[in-house]
Design a protein around this motif. Structure first.
Motif, PDB file in Angstrom:
ATOM      1  N   LEU A  11     144.488  47.658  54.019  1.00  0.00           N
ATOM      2  CA  LEU A  11     145.600  46.799  53.732  1.00  0.00           C
ATOM      3  C   LEU A  11     145.511  45.654  52.667  1.00  0.00           C
ATOM      4  O   LEU A  11     146.247  45.531  52.005  1.00  0.00           O
ATOM      5  N   ILE A  12     143.997  45.397  52.305  1.00  0.00           N
ATOM      6  CA  ILE A  12     143.697  44.625  51.001  1.00  0.00           C
ATOM      7  C   ILE A  12     142.559  45.125  50.427  1.00  0.00           C
ATOM      8  O   ILE A  12     141.325  45.437  51.284  1.00  0.00           O
ATOM      9  N   ASP A  13     142.095  45.416  49.274  1.00  0.00           N
ATOM     10  CA  ASP A  13     141.041  45.592  48.545  1.00  0.00           C
ATOM     11  C   ASP A  13     140.933  44.831  47.266  1.00  0.00           C
ATOM     12  O   ASP A  13     141.580  45.251  46.232  1.00  0.00           O
ATOM     13  N   ASN A  14     140.470  43.833  47.130  1.00  0.00           N
ATOM     14  CA  ASN A  14     140.300  43.220  45.862  1.00  0.00           C
ATOM     15  C   ASN A  14     138.562  42.864  45.402  1.00  0.00           C
ATOM     16  O   ASN A  14     137.738  43.133  46.289  1.00  0.00           O
ATOM     17  N   ASP A  15     138.562  41.863  44.665  1.00  0.00           N
ATOM     18  CA  ASP A  15     136.904  41.595  44.217  1.00  0.00           C
ATOM     19  C   ASP A  15     136.518  40.562  45.305  1.00  0.00           C
ATOM     20  O   ASP A  15     135.139  40.541  45.215  1.00  0.00           O
ATOM     21  N   ARG A  16     137.220  40.043  46.270  1.00  0.00           N
ATOM     22  CA  ARG A  16     136.684  39.243  47.287  1.00  0.00           C
ATOM     23  C   ARG A  16     136.692  39.851  48.578  1.00  0.00           C
ATOM     24  O   ARG A  16     135.690  39.505  49.438  1.00  0.00           O
ATOM     25  N   VAL A  17     137.562  40.413  48.986  1.00  0.00           N
ATOM     26  CA  VAL A  17     137.439  41.004  50.428  1.00  0.00           C
ATOM     27  C   VAL A  17     138.153  42.719  50.502  1.00  0.00           C
ATOM     28  O   VAL A  17     138.953  42.885  49.594  1.00  0.00           O
ATOM     29  N   ARG A  18     137.878  43.258  51.406  1.00  0.00           N
ATOM     30  CA  ARG A  18     138.441  44.412  51.566  1.00  0.00           C
ATOM     31  C   ARG A  18     139.143  44.334  53.244  1.00  0.00           C
ATOM     32  O   ARG A  18     138.125  44.133  54.209  1.00  0.00           O
ATOM     33  N   VAL A  19     140.253  44.586  53.560  1.00  0.00           N
ATOM     34  CA  VAL A  19     140.868  44.452  54.865  1.00  0.00           C
ATOM     35  C   VAL A  19     141.259  45.729  55.453  1.00  0.00           C
ATOM     36  O   VAL A  19     142.147  46.411  54.471  1.00  0.00           O
ATOM     37  N   GLU A  36     127.910  47.637  54.084  1.00  0.00           N
ATOM     38  CA  GLU A  36     127.622  47.008  52.804  1.00  0.00           C
ATOM     39  C   GLU A  36     127.758  45.707  52.782  1.00  0.00           C
ATOM     40  O   GLU A  36     127.244  45.183  51.837  1.00  0.00           O
ATOM     41  N   TYR A  37     128.758  45.208  53.387  1.00  0.00           N
ATOM     42  CA  TYR A  37     129.000  43.723  53.317  1.00  0.00           C
ATOM     43  C   TYR A  37     129.179  43.005  54.670  1.00  0.00           C
ATOM     44  O   TYR A  37     129.304  43.845  55.661  1.00  0.00           O
ATOM     45  N   ASP A  38     129.099  41.782  54.823  1.00  0.00           N
ATOM     46  CA  ASP A  38     129.325  41.101  55.963  1.00  0.00           C
ATOM     47  C   ASP A  38     130.722  41.098  56.361  1.00  0.00           C
ATOM     48  O   ASP A  38     131.505  41.508  55.378  1.00  0.00           O
ATOM     49  N   VAL A  81     142.762  49.186  68.658  1.00  0.00           N
ATOM     50  CA  VAL A  81     142.994  48.857  67.217  1.00  0.00           C
ATOM     51  C   VAL A  81     142.336  47.724  66.903  1.00  0.00           C
ATOM     52  O   VAL A  81     142.294  46.659  67.846  1.00  0.00           O
ATOM     53  N   PHE A  82     141.769  47.550  65.577  1.00  0.00           N
ATOM     54  CA  PHE A  82     141.223  46.339  65.190  1.00  0.00           C
ATOM     55  C   PHE A  82     141.329  46.260  63.870  1.00  0.00           C
ATOM     56  O   PHE A  82     141.559  47.322  62.928  1.00  0.00           O
ATOM     57  N   ILE A  83     141.113  45.104  63.051  1.00  0.00           N
ATOM     58  CA  ILE A  83     141.338  44.922  61.881  1.00  0.00           C
ATOM     59  C   ILE A  83     139.805  44.273  61.489  1.00  0.00           C
ATOM     60  O   ILE A  83     139.353  43.470  61.996  1.00  0.00           O
ATOM     61  N   GLU A  84     139.505  45.037  60.130  1.00  0.00           N
ATOM     62  CA  GLU A  84     137.907  44.505  59.635  1.00  0.00           C
ATOM     63  C   GLU A  84     138.229  43.993  58.474  1.00  0.00           C
ATOM     64  O   GLU A  84     138.921  44.657  57.484  1.00  0.00           O
ATOM     65  N   VAL A  85     137.546  42.991  58.268  1.00  0.00           N
ATOM     66  CA  VAL A  85     137.677  42.001  56.994  1.00  0.00           C
ATOM     67  C   VAL A  85     136.105  42.025  56.256  1.00  0.00           C
ATOM     68  O   VAL A  85     135.459  41.327  56.998  1.00  0.00           O
ATOM     69  N   GLU A  86     135.889  42.706  55.389  1.00  0.00           N
ATOM     70  CA  GLU A  86     134.714  42.780  54.607  1.00  0.00           C
ATOM     71  C   GLU A  86     134.633  41.816  53.492  1.00  0.00           C
ATOM     72  O   GLU A  86     135.664  41.777  52.926  1.00  0.00           O
ATOM     73  N   LEU A  87     133.608  40.978  53.637  1.00  0.00           N
ATOM     74  CA  LEU A  87     133.590  40.163  52.561  1.00  0.00           C
ATOM     75  C   LEU A  87     132.441  40.384  51.455  1.00  0.00           C
ATOM     76  O   LEU A  87     131.297  40.640  51.770  1.00  0.00           O
ATOM     77  N   LYS A  88     133.010  40.355  50.293  1.00  0.00           N
ATOM     78  CA  LYS A  88     132.542  41.308  49.252  1.00  0.00           C
ATOM     79  C   LYS A  88     131.544  40.017  48.404  1.00  0.00           C
ATOM     80  O   LYS A  88     131.796  38.863  48.724  1.00  0.00           O
TER      81      LYS A  88
END
Length: 93
Positions: free
Chosen positions: A9-17, A34-36, A86-93
């Motif tokens: 849904l989102i992939d930028n320099d700060r998060v991947r959703v 690889e990320y929290d 179903v779940f949403i995963e938010v990775e903190l880069k």
């Protein structure tokens, strides 16, 4: 057993959703984070986690997010014979 369906849904320099959808029996495959990350459940249900130190069932509940640190290694499986998870995963880069 099929593969869980990730939709980025989102992939930028700060998060991947990513939205993850697991039909009955679907799995992510063995992987290492690889990320929290934060998981935000969209449905309630049980997931089978195949981890390096053994298998366990984890209950996720709609609207009850949880946090994990990078380095987690596991395969995530929907053990249900009829329910989609179903779940949403938010990775903190």
């Amino acid at each position: 057993m099929g593969e869980a369906t990730p939709t980025q849904l989102i992939d930028n320099d700060r998060v991947r959703v990513t939205e993850w959808r697991f039909g009955p029996g679907d799995a992510t495959g063995q992987h290492r984070h690889e990320y929290d990350y934060v998981v935000v459940p969209v449905t309630t249900g049980d997931l089978l986690l195949k981890e390096t130190d053994g298998d366990r069932i984890a209950r996720i509940e709609l609207g009850k997010p949880y946090f994990r640190e990078e380095g987690v290694e596991h395969d995530v499986i929907n053990p249900s014979e009829s329910d989609e998870i179903v779940f949403i995963e938010v990775e903190l880069k």
